[in-house]
Scaffold this motif. Structure first.
Motif, PDB file in Angstrom:
ATOM      1  N   TYR A 145       0.819  -1.216   0.000  1.00 12.94           N
ATOM      2  CA  TYR A 145       0.000   0.000   0.000  1.00 12.94           C
ATOM      3  C   TYR A 145       0.851   1.263   0.000  1.00 12.94           C
ATOM      4  O   TYR A 145       0.365   2.333  -0.353  1.00 12.94           O
ATOM      5  CB  TYR A 145      -0.969  -0.016   1.190  1.00 12.94           C
ATOM      6  N   GLN A 146       2.113   1.162   0.370  1.00 13.44           N
ATOM      7  CA  GLN A 146       3.016   2.301   0.217  1.00 13.44           C
ATOM      8  C   GLN A 146       3.206   2.608  -1.257  1.00 13.44           C
ATOM      9  O   GLN A 146       3.213   3.765  -1.679  1.00 13.44           O
ATOM     10  CB  GLN A 146       4.369   1.993   0.867  1.00 13.44           C
ATOM     11  N   TYR A 147       3.338   1.564  -2.061  1.00 13.13           N
ATOM     12  CA  TYR A 147       3.480   1.758  -3.507  1.00 13.13           C
ATOM     13  C   TYR A 147       2.196   2.355  -4.088  1.00 13.13           C
ATOM     14  O   TYR A 147       2.244   3.277  -4.919  1.00 13.13           O
ATOM     15  CB  TYR A 147       3.792   0.432  -4.183  1.00 13.13           C
ATOM     16  N   LEU A 148       1.044   1.847  -3.657  1.00  5.54           N
ATOM     17  CA  LEU A 148      -0.226   2.379  -4.157  1.00  5.54           C
ATOM     18  C   LEU A 148      -0.402   3.845  -3.777  1.00  5.54           C
ATOM     19  O   LEU A 148      -0.997   4.634  -4.522  1.00  5.54           O
ATOM     20  CB  LEU A 148      -1.390   1.550  -3.614  1.00  5.54           C
ATOM     21  N   TYR A 149       0.139   4.211  -2.613  1.00  3.13           N
ATOM     22  CA  TYR A 149       0.119   5.626  -2.217  1.00  3.13           C
ATOM     23  C   TYR A 149       0.928   6.446  -3.208  1.00  3.13           C
ATOM     24  O   TYR A 149       0.512   7.534  -3.628  1.00  3.13           O
ATOM     25  CB  TYR A 149       0.674   5.769  -0.804  1.00  3.13           C
ATOM     26  N   GLY A 150       2.105   5.933  -3.604  1.00  5.47           N
ATOM     27  CA  GLY A 150       2.911   6.630  -4.605  1.00  5.47           C
ATOM     28  C   GLY A 150       2.173   6.773  -5.921  1.00  5.47           C
ATOM     29  O   GLY A 150       2.267   7.810  -6.592  1.00  5.47           O
ATOM     30  N   THR A 229      -6.228  -2.281  -7.708  1.00  7.48           N
ATOM     31  CA  THR A 229      -6.559  -2.467  -6.299  1.00  7.48           C
ATOM     32  C   THR A 229      -7.076  -1.159  -5.711  1.00  7.48           C
ATOM     33  O   THR A 229      -6.526  -0.089  -5.967  1.00  7.48           O
ATOM     34  CB  THR A 229      -5.323  -2.921  -5.504  1.00  7.48           C
ATOM     35  N   ALA A 230      -8.129  -1.251  -4.932  1.00  2.00           N
ATOM     36  CA  ALA A 230      -8.677  -0.058  -4.288  1.00  2.00           C
ATOM     37  C   ALA A 230      -7.627   0.575  -3.385  1.00  2.00           C
ATOM     38  O   ALA A 230      -6.905  -0.125  -2.669  1.00  2.00           O
ATOM     39  CB  ALA A 230      -9.917  -0.420  -3.473  1.00  2.00           C
ATOM     40  N   LEU A 231      -7.532   1.911  -3.440  1.00  3.90           N
ATOM     41  CA  LEU A 231      -6.533   2.605  -2.630  1.00  3.90           C
ATOM     42  C   LEU A 231      -6.841   2.508  -1.137  1.00  3.90           C
ATOM     43  O   LEU A 231      -5.946   2.667  -0.307  1.00  3.90           O
ATOM     44  CB  LEU A 231      -6.457   4.076  -3.048  1.00  3.90           C
ATOM     45  N   ALA A 395      -5.206  12.560  -0.316  1.00  3.99           N
ATOM     46  CA  ALA A 395      -4.212  11.513  -0.573  1.00  3.99           C
ATOM     47  C   ALA A 395      -3.480  11.135   0.710  1.00  3.99           C
ATOM     48  O   ALA A 395      -3.262   9.948   0.996  1.00  3.99           O
ATOM     49  CB  ALA A 395      -3.219  11.978  -1.637  1.00  3.99           C
ATOM     50  N   GLU A 396      -3.112  12.139   1.511  1.00  2.00           N
ATOM     51  CA  GLU A 396      -2.436  11.874   2.773  1.00  2.00           C
ATOM     52  C   GLU A 396      -3.364  11.164   3.752  1.00  2.00           C
ATOM     53  O   GLU A 396      -2.952  10.259   4.483  1.00  2.00           O
ATOM     54  CB  GLU A 396      -1.930  13.183   3.385  1.00  2.00           C
ATOM     55  N   ALA A 397      -4.641  11.582   3.761  1.00  2.00           N
ATOM     56  CA  ALA A 397      -5.619  10.959   4.658  1.00  2.00           C
ATOM     57  C   ALA A 397      -5.818   9.488   4.307  1.00  2.00           C
ATOM     58  O   ALA A 397      -5.934   8.635   5.197  1.00  2.00           O
ATOM     59  CB  ALA A 397      -6.949  11.701   4.598  1.00  2.00           C
ATOM     60  N   THR A 398      -5.849   9.193   3.014  1.00  2.00           N
ATOM     61  CA  THR A 398      -5.994   7.801   2.584  1.00  2.00           C
ATOM     62  C   THR A 398      -4.779   6.979   3.011  1.00  2.00           C
ATOM     63  O   THR A 398      -4.916   5.852   3.513  1.00  2.00           O
ATOM     64  CB  THR A 398      -6.145   7.723   1.058  1.00  2.00           C
ATOM     65  N   HIS A 399      -3.603   7.552   2.835  1.00  2.00           N
ATOM     66  CA  HIS A 399      -2.369   6.846   3.220  1.00  2.00           C
ATOM     67  C   HIS A 399      -2.322   6.621   4.730  1.00  2.00           C
ATOM     68  O   HIS A 399      -1.995   5.511   5.194  1.00  2.00           O
ATOM     69  CB  HIS A 399      -1.164   7.661   2.772  1.00  2.00           C
TER      70      HIS A 399
END
Length: 416
Positions: A145-150, A229-231, A395-399
């Motif tokens: 999920y770190q990659y998906l955040y990127g 994949t869903a974020l 984006a930050e909130a999702t991460h």
């Protein structure tokens, strides 16, 4: 002392930006060129499966299980065979010979106790592997999920590029018609170049995130997460005790079982051993006189094994106390993680239900108003920055939410 005057030149700035961007593009191409080749997109489930199959620590754990299984064959522990020769005048003045063989065997429950202890050690090695597997699954999930955040930041960068490219076109049109000054065009160009530079930097970030995932999966292939994949990470809820609590309880209870069997083993060592023997000898140099012997080895001084059995009983109490402490720590940790998760969930809900809609409305309205000349440049920039900040915060909130959800799913297991 002379006064120096610095004159800002739009052409000079544009040339510098072009050279800088060209250099960044070249560096990015060299760094991520290999990374971009033969990438294999896989699901989270597949990544975890590969990690558990490839991980060296788990392979070491398998070897430990194999070793303890082999040691089950040592449950029956007979003493070394005693072979003795005697020669001399022990029967008469003649030189006679005596050869004897003697073997002592364990009796009582010692063999059964050893076998049961070794069986419990095999199970303990399996419990340790389960804990290691748990930690690997958590690490892979975080890296995935770190990659998906990127990727989400990269998409936001592309969206911002579209917004400012449109802004640049409007600014150039207004400048050509004399409705605005050149400062708007310069500002728009600078922002577009900044976004393009950030895009190049994001390629580095994605390359780093990819290698982190590859490290935990421990494969030579350039695997990446499936971008479909869903974020938002989905928390798997289970009834009853959590997976972490189950693993922790199983481990300590198995440790207690080992100490219990160890206690039984030391107690069984206090039983006698049975010895059987055979001898052959000469008398007055005449052969063959033979016979059998039988005997017992009685441990008259059994304080050593008694002390070891008592120490194992103390270890049982220690493991039970450690289990109680770890359960308490885990329970408090889960309460803290649950509160943090609820906090992040609320923040994310706002951005999903309202914040993003506001941002899109602000951008759409500001673009139309600016294009129609109904809004000043500075107001437009102010509203645009406000909308962009909302999208960045989403984006930050999702991460942050994903990290919180994964930590809640995989709380830290301590003291094992």
């Amino acid at each position: 002392m002379k006064n120096s005057t610095y004159i800002f030149s739009p052409n000079l700035f544009a040339n510098f930006a072009k050279k800088t961007l060209r250099t960044l593009r070249l560096g990015t191409f060299l760094l991520v060129g290999t990374f971009a080749q033969a990438q294999q997109a896989i699901s989270l489930e597949k990544a975890i499966e590969l990690a558990k199959s490839n991980n060296i620590d788990l392979k070491i754990a398998d070897k430990e299980i194999e070793k303890q299984t082999v040691l089950k064959k040592t449950a029956f522990q007979a003493d070394p065979l005693q072979v003795q020769y005697q020669g001399g005048q022990f029967n008469s003045v003649d030189f006679d010979h005596n050869v004897s063989v003697q073997q002592y065997f364990p009796i009582g429950n010692i063999t059964k106790a050893n076998r049961q202890l070794q069986e419990e050690l095999v199970k303990l090695a399996e419990k340790r592997k389960a804990l290691s597997s748990y930690e690997i699954e958590k690490a892979v999930t975080l890296a995935y999920y770190q990659y998906l955040y990127g990727v989400s930041i990269q998409r936001l960068n592309s969206e911002l590029n579209d917004i400012y490219t449109k802004f640049l076109k409007n600014a150039e049109l207004r400048f050509q018609t004399g409705e605005s000054g050149n400062i708007e065009v310069i500002s728009a160009k600078a922002k577009v170049k900044e976004i393009e530079t950030q895009k190049a930097q994001l390629q580095y970030d994605l390359a780093i995130y990819q290698k982190q995932l590859q490290f935990f999966v421990q494969t030579d292939e350039n695997i990446i997460p499936d971008e479909k994949t869903a974020l938002k990470y989905s928390v798997v809820t289970k009834e009853g005790k959590s997976n972490a609590e189950g693993l922790l309880t199983d481990y300590y209870q198995q440790q207690i079982s080992v100490y219990q069997k160890e206690t039984n083993t030391y107690k069984a060592m206090r039983t006698p051993k049975l010895g059987l023997g055979y001898f052959a000898q000469s008398i007055n140099t005449d052969w063959l006189f033979q016979g059998f012997t039988a005997g017992l080895q009685i441990p008259l001084f059994g304080e050593v094994n008694s002390a070891k059995a008592k120490a194992s009983e103390i270890s049982i109490s220690q493991s039970q106390l450690a289990l109680d402490k770890s359960k308490l720590t885990l329970n408090l940790q889960q309460q803290e993680l649950q509160n943090n998760f609820a906090k992040q969930q609320k923040a994310l809900d706002y951005y999903q239900n309202e914040g993003l809609q506001y941002a899109d409305q602000i951008i759409s309205t500001a673009q139309k108003s600016y294009a129609n000349g109904d809004m000043s440049y500075w107001s437009y920039i102010s509203f645009l920055n406000q909308a962009i900040d909302i999208k960045k915060q989403y984006a930050e909130a999702t991460h942050t939410y994903n990290q919180s959800a994964i930590e809640l799913q995989f709380p830290i297991i301590k003291n094992y």
